[in-house]
Motif scaffolding. Sequence first.
Motif: not given
Length: 462
Positions: A369-377
């Motif tokens: 679920t949070l993979a995109p958030a980490l990639a963006a960060a």
Amino acid sequence: MAATRRRRRVLAAGLAALTLAAGPAVGRVLAHGGSLGGDAGRTLDVPTWLFLSTGGAVVGVSFLLSSFATDREFVARVHAYRRRVVGPNADRLATLGQAVGIVGLLLVIGVGVLGPIEPRRNAGVLLVWGGWWAGLAMSAYLLGNAWPVIDPWRTLAGILPTGDRDPSRLPVAPAWLSTVGLLMLFWVEIVSPLADAPRLLATVTLAYTAVALAGAVAFGEAYFTQVDPVARVFRLYGAVAPLTWEDGLRLRPPGAGLTADLLRSRGEVGFVLALLWGTTYDGLVATPPWARLVRTVVAAGIPPAIVYPLALAVGYLIFYGAYLLAVRYGAQFAETRRGEAELARRFAPSLLAIAAGYHVAHYLGYFLTLAPALAAALAMPWGPGPPARLVLPGWFGGLSLAFVLAGHLLAVWVAHGVAYELFPSRMQAVRSQYALTVVMMLYTMTSLWIVSRPYAAPPFIS
């Protein structure tokens, strides 16, 4: 000796590359920004007692089925199966893995101090609780242990003057120091606002860095092999994995590494139980029944600051005591002359399969679920962009139950293999597992109950 170390680095370095390619993100944000039960948002269509008893029965039936595998040579062949895998260049990937570890450490500290305050926008917070404790930890038992290469503290220790003191000469056995350290990490993770306070997380990371480097200066490599709880967690999780380094990179059946004589002392047995209980406790405190219990206890006059560590300690003693009691009864049922200490050491690794199954059940949903958030960060560590979220299909939550059961079934099979190594008689081998199977069934029902509960924020935690 140097050549052997280089060969071993092939596995860890290759797995480091696979881990990096797999991407990130879950965790306590994240951890207790939502537990697995809350993520699934499900309710049971059958009575809870029937659901839990069915899960326990599955483990019991698996014990009965495994007991029919009486051909010792067949069981031994299954666990001994290895297939050579062509590995990448060890030195290059090892260098890359070490660089990634150092950059990650600097990122956690630097972005923690200078980056966004909001945790879901902060690359340091996401990297620790998502990429490391969820993603990298899962890779350790699903693929293999890459932590010895990525470990930034180990890399930094390599350029420092280190001593060669023997940790076993400390007043407390190193394995028990690791056990206490692991329980403290679980406690800090749950009761502190580390997942919501990047500045605090950076400070704690600096403190852990100071402790690790001081330990390395005093004890050298022995600190990481005997004392450091994080290194011990990854090493034990790696024994569950299907990839290993044995005179080359090799594929083996999952859990085959758990049949080896992994543990050397009762303290190491205690560490395995601490890992199992800590992972369970992490999910337990995010359930509605726990919230009601804590509010009732606090209303009776017990401070919240005492409730959480007390529950952690009492729960650990219950898990540890239940396991030792199962070993004692197992020895009695088997009518063996083997000591209880030996049996406790040999059967304890099977519990790592349970811990791994529950860990992936607890964290995989958030990881995805949070993979995109980490990639963006990671792409813009100081950027203000909104965190993206991956929406999982409704059926995905049910996988958590399958992961829990898979871990327990693997544990039953591993214990079966160990029993056939220890006892000459088939009936001795089967009887030695009676009590342990009962304990595993109780563990199964507890885990299933936790992952089937909706998420509730732990009360009295700032």
